[in-house]
Design a protein around this motif. Structure first.
Motif, PDB file in Angstrom:
ATOM      1  N   VAL A  13     -16.212   8.003 -19.250  1.00  0.00           N
ATOM      2  CA  VAL A  13     -15.742   8.916 -18.471  1.00  0.00           C
ATOM      3  C   VAL A  13     -14.472   9.602 -18.966  1.00  0.00           C
ATOM      4  O   VAL A  13     -13.589   8.754 -19.477  1.00  0.00           O
ATOM      5  N   CYS A  14     -14.624  10.890 -18.996  1.00  0.00           N
ATOM      6  CA  CYS A  14     -13.277  11.495 -19.736  1.00  0.00           C
ATOM      7  C   CYS A  14     -12.054  11.577 -18.767  1.00  0.00           C
ATOM      8  O   CYS A  14     -12.237  11.842 -17.526  1.00  0.00           O
ATOM      9  N   LEU A  15     -10.948  11.043 -19.136  1.00  0.00           N
ATOM     10  CA  LEU A  15      -9.649  11.250 -18.281  1.00  0.00           C
ATOM     11  C   LEU A  15      -8.648  12.038 -19.054  1.00  0.00           C
ATOM     12  O   LEU A  15      -7.370  12.022 -19.192  1.00  0.00           O
ATOM     13  N   GLY A  16      -9.205  12.857 -19.903  1.00  0.00           N
ATOM     14  CA  GLY A  16      -8.286  14.099 -20.626  1.00  0.00           C
ATOM     15  C   GLY A  16      -7.774  14.982 -19.605  1.00  0.00           C
ATOM     16  O   GLY A  16      -8.232  14.640 -18.551  1.00  0.00           O
ATOM     17  N   THR A  17      -6.825  15.702 -20.246  1.00  0.00           N
ATOM     18  CA  THR A  17      -6.095  16.513 -19.288  1.00  0.00           C
ATOM     19  C   THR A  17      -6.824  17.379 -18.355  1.00  0.00           C
ATOM     20  O   THR A  17      -6.896  17.586 -17.083  1.00  0.00           O
ATOM     21  N   ALA A  18      -7.936  18.151 -19.095  1.00  0.00           N
ATOM     22  CA  ALA A  18      -8.734  19.098 -18.171  1.00  0.00           C
ATOM     23  C   ALA A  18      -9.541  18.337 -17.363  1.00  0.00           C
ATOM     24  O   ALA A  18      -9.719  18.638 -15.942  1.00  0.00           O
ATOM     25  N   CYS A  19     -10.084  17.386 -17.488  1.00  0.00           N
ATOM     26  CA  CYS A  19     -10.815  16.495 -16.658  1.00  0.00           C
ATOM     27  C   CYS A  19     -10.139  16.014 -15.533  1.00  0.00           C
ATOM     28  O   CYS A  19     -10.450  15.875 -14.283  1.00  0.00           O
ATOM     29  N   HIS A  20      -8.762  15.398 -15.997  1.00  0.00           N
ATOM     30  CA  HIS A  20      -8.189  14.850 -14.880  1.00  0.00           C
ATOM     31  C   HIS A  20      -7.640  15.882 -13.813  1.00  0.00           C
ATOM     32  O   HIS A  20      -7.610  15.487 -12.643  1.00  0.00           O
ATOM     33  N   ALA A  54     -10.269   9.676 -23.847  1.00  0.00           N
ATOM     34  CA  ALA A  54      -9.664  10.775 -23.846  1.00  0.00           C
ATOM     35  C   ALA A  54     -10.670  11.957 -24.192  1.00  0.00           C
ATOM     36  O   ALA A  54     -11.790  11.834 -24.000  1.00  0.00           O
ATOM     37  N   CYS A  55     -10.107  12.946 -23.875  1.00  0.00           N
ATOM     38  CA  CYS A  55     -10.953  14.434 -24.129  1.00  0.00           C
ATOM     39  C   CYS A  55     -12.156  14.149 -25.153  1.00  0.00           C
ATOM     40  O   CYS A  55     -12.032  13.802 -26.047  1.00  0.00           O
ATOM     41  N   ILE A  56     -13.435  14.612 -24.646  1.00  0.00           N
ATOM     42  CA  ILE A  56     -14.607  14.385 -25.336  1.00  0.00           C
ATOM     43  C   ILE A  56     -15.244  15.953 -25.742  1.00  0.00           C
ATOM     44  O   ILE A  56     -16.055  15.971 -26.398  1.00  0.00           O
ATOM     45  N   GLY A  57     -13.955  16.818 -25.705  1.00  0.00           N
ATOM     46  CA  GLY A  57     -14.332  18.279 -26.450  1.00  0.00           C
ATOM     47  C   GLY A  57     -15.458  19.112 -25.495  1.00  0.00           C
ATOM     48  O   GLY A  57     -16.059  19.666 -26.002  1.00  0.00           O
ATOM     49  N   ALA A  58     -15.686  18.792 -24.229  1.00  0.00           N
ATOM     50  CA  ALA A  58     -16.341  19.469 -23.336  1.00  0.00           C
ATOM     51  C   ALA A  58     -15.716  20.075 -21.993  1.00  0.00           C
ATOM     52  O   ALA A  58     -15.970  20.196 -21.084  1.00  0.00           O
ATOM     53  N   CYS A  59     -14.103  20.501 -22.437  1.00  0.00           N
ATOM     54  CA  CYS A  59     -13.481  20.749 -21.321  1.00  0.00           C
ATOM     55  C   CYS A  59     -13.796  21.583 -20.375  1.00  0.00           C
ATOM     56  O   CYS A  59     -13.657  21.696 -19.080  1.00  0.00           O
ATOM     57  N   GLY A  60     -14.638  22.613 -20.649  1.00  0.00           N
ATOM     58  CA  GLY A  60     -15.178  23.863 -19.930  1.00  0.00           C
ATOM     59  C   GLY A  60     -16.124  23.117 -18.912  1.00  0.00           C
ATOM     60  O   GLY A  60     -16.262  23.967 -17.831  1.00  0.00           O
ATOM     61  N   PRO A 103     -15.057  18.243 -14.441  1.00  0.00           N
ATOM     62  CA  PRO A 103     -14.884  16.977 -15.110  1.00  0.00           C
ATOM     63  C   PRO A 103     -16.156  16.455 -15.842  1.00  0.00           C
ATOM     64  O   PRO A 103     -17.358  16.674 -15.145  1.00  0.00           O
ATOM     65  N   VAL A 104     -16.175  15.607 -16.867  1.00  0.00           N
ATOM     66  CA  VAL A 104     -17.352  15.376 -17.700  1.00  0.00           C
ATOM     67  C   VAL A 104     -17.448  13.847 -17.847  1.00  0.00           C
ATOM     68  O   VAL A 104     -16.488  13.224 -17.964  1.00  0.00           O
ATOM     69  N   ILE A 105     -18.545  13.353 -17.971  1.00  0.00           N
ATOM     70  CA  ILE A 105     -18.870  11.821 -18.523  1.00  0.00           C
ATOM     71  C   ILE A 105     -19.971  12.246 -19.639  1.00  0.00           C
ATOM     72  O   ILE A 105     -20.640  13.162 -19.633  1.00  0.00           O
TER      73      ILE A 105
HETATM   74  S1  FES Z   1     -10.429  16.720 -21.032  1.00  0.00           S
HETATM   75 FE1  FES Z   1     -12.409  15.980 -20.639  1.00  0.00          FE
HETATM   76  S2  FES Z   1     -13.743  17.038 -22.018  1.00  0.00           S
HETATM   77 FE2  FES Z   1     -11.778  17.737 -22.589  1.00  0.00          FE
END
Ligand code: FES
Length: 142
Positions: A67-74, A108-114, A117-119
């Motif tokens: 589960v992405c908890l990077g900035t965009a997903c957060h 953290a970010c998995i590179g699909a921020c667009g 939220p991404v898993i």
């Molecule tokens: S922050 Fe979730 S894919 Fe980049």
């Protein structure tokens, strides 16, 4: 001295990877067997294995959910997705369900921020998620 260490690691890492491929993780007995085979102190084998994030020491699920908890997903509700999965599966971060079906991990970010939220489940990316969409997605992974 360093050269010797490098050689030892050269044999050790493929063996650890091989054992992990067979068992899905590194059971203590497998590491002890490797230590005996290579005539290395068990502590050294443990030391090398724990240094690398690729090795796991408890059983893993058949499917790994990241589960992405990077900035965009957060910003777009990643924490809610994580919480929903945590509840649904009944495990904490890094935990594996008792039936060994799923392992849950935050990353953290998995590179699909667009698509936030991404898993990721195994190698599949699922984006623009809502907590409601999760049960249907999970059901696809036996
Ligand atoms: S922050 Fe979730 S894919 Fe980049």
């Amino acid at each position: 001295m360093l050269e010797k260490y490098r050689e030892e690691r050269g044999a050790l890492i493929p063996l650890l990877q091989g054992a992990q491929e067979i068992y899905g993780y590194l059971p203590g007995a497998a590491m002890e067997r490797i230590a005996r085979t290579l005539r290395l102190p068990a502590a050294q084998v443990y030391g090398v294995a724990t240094f690398y994030a690729q090795f796991h020491f408890t059983p893993r699920g058949r499917h790994v959910i990241r589960v992405c908890l990077g900035t965009a997903c957060h910003v777009r509700g990643g924490a809610r997705i994580f919480e929903a999965l945590r509840r649904q599966l009944g495990v904490e971060d890094g935990g594996t369900t008792a039936d060994l079906r799923y392992t849950l991990e935050s990353v953290a970010c998995i590179g699909a921020c667009g698509l936030a939220p991404v898993i990721m489940i195994d190698d599949d990316t699922h984006g623009r998620l809502t907590p409601e969409s999760l049960p249907g997605i999970l059901a696809r992974y036996e």
